[in-house]
Motif scaffolding. Structure first.
Motif, PDB file in Angstrom:
ATOM      1  N   GLU A  64      12.898   3.584 -27.777  1.00  0.00           N
ATOM      2  CA  GLU A  64      12.523   2.366 -28.503  1.00  0.00           C
ATOM      3  C   GLU A  64      13.731   1.446 -28.685  1.00  0.00           C
ATOM      4  N   GLU A  65      14.860   2.023 -29.060  1.00  0.00           N
ATOM      5  CA  GLU A  65      16.069   1.229 -29.262  1.00  0.00           C
ATOM      6  C   GLU A  65      16.541   0.611 -27.944  1.00  0.00           C
ATOM      7  N   GLY A  66      16.477   1.395 -26.867  1.00  0.00           N
ATOM      8  CA  GLY A  66      16.881   0.894 -25.553  1.00  0.00           C
ATOM      9  C   GLY A  66      15.999  -0.246 -25.078  1.00  0.00           C
ATOM     10  N   LEU A  67      14.698  -0.124 -25.282  1.00  0.00           N
ATOM     11  CA  LEU A  67      13.784  -1.197 -24.902  1.00  0.00           C
ATOM     12  C   LEU A  67      14.069  -2.468 -25.696  1.00  0.00           C
ATOM     13  N   LYS A  68      14.306  -2.305 -26.976  1.00  0.00           N
ATOM     14  CA  LYS A  68      14.605  -3.466 -27.830  1.00  0.00           C
ATOM     15  C   LYS A  68      15.882  -4.155 -27.355  1.00  0.00           C
ATOM     16  N   GLU A  69      16.925  -3.368 -27.104  1.00  0.00           N
ATOM     17  CA  GLU A  69      18.187  -3.945 -26.631  1.00  0.00           C
ATOM     18  C   GLU A  69      18.014  -4.627 -25.279  1.00  0.00           C
ATOM     19  N   GLY A  70      17.223  -4.029 -24.412  1.00  0.00           N
ATOM     20  CA  GLY A  70      16.968  -4.611 -23.096  1.00  0.00           C
ATOM     21  C   GLY A  70      16.244  -5.942 -23.189  1.00  0.00           C
ATOM     22  N   ARG A  71      15.262  -6.001 -24.066  1.00  0.00           N
ATOM     23  CA  ARG A  71      14.538  -7.261 -24.259  1.00  0.00           C
ATOM     24  C   ARG A  71      15.463  -8.343 -24.786  1.00  0.00           C
ATOM     25  N   GLU A  72      16.283  -7.987 -25.768  1.00  0.00           N
ATOM     26  CA  GLU A  72      17.216  -8.968 -26.342  1.00  0.00           C
ATOM     27  C   GLU A  72      18.203  -9.468 -25.294  1.00  0.00           C
ATOM     28  N   ALA A  73      18.702  -8.562 -24.465  1.00  0.00           N
ATOM     29  CA  ALA A  73      19.637  -8.962 -23.410  1.00  0.00           C
ATOM     30  C   ALA A  73      18.940  -9.862 -22.400  1.00  0.00           C
ATOM     31  N   GLY A  74      17.689  -9.560 -22.078  1.00  0.00           N
ATOM     32  CA  GLY A  74      16.929 -10.380 -21.146  1.00  0.00           C
ATOM     33  C   GLY A  74      16.706 -11.791 -21.671  1.00  0.00           C
TER      34      GLY A  74
END
Length: 90
Positions: free
Chosen positions: A29-39
């Protein structure tokens, strides 16, 4: 009355397995959130660069045009200066 045998090692292994799975899920969940923010940041930077090049807008005008929130603008100016891509912010 039913008596069952208590196996401490088996019980502890069950707790560990459950804790590992819970940790993995939190990590996903944390990785997905960080990935979305970076995108979102990458897309915003690309949009800013595109507007600055194609429309000859200043960085402030480009941020206004795409609706970058005031509290995030300093970060984007810094990222644009550090990226080395696109025109130098005016």
């Amino acid at each position: 009355m039913i008596l069952t045998e208590y196996d401490e090692a088996k019980t502890m292994e069950m707790f560990k397995r459950d804790a590992r799975e819970e940790g993995r899920e939190e990590g996903r969940e944390e990785g997905l959130k960080e990935g979305r923010e970076a995108g979102v940041k990458e897309r915003t930077l690309a949009s800013l660069n595109n507007l600055m090049k194609s429309m000859q807008l200043s960085v402030e005008q480009a941020m206004e045009a795409i609706g970058v929130p005031e509290e995030e603008r300093e970060e984007y100016v810094h990222l644009l200066k550090g990226s080395g891509s696109g025109p130098e912010p005016r």
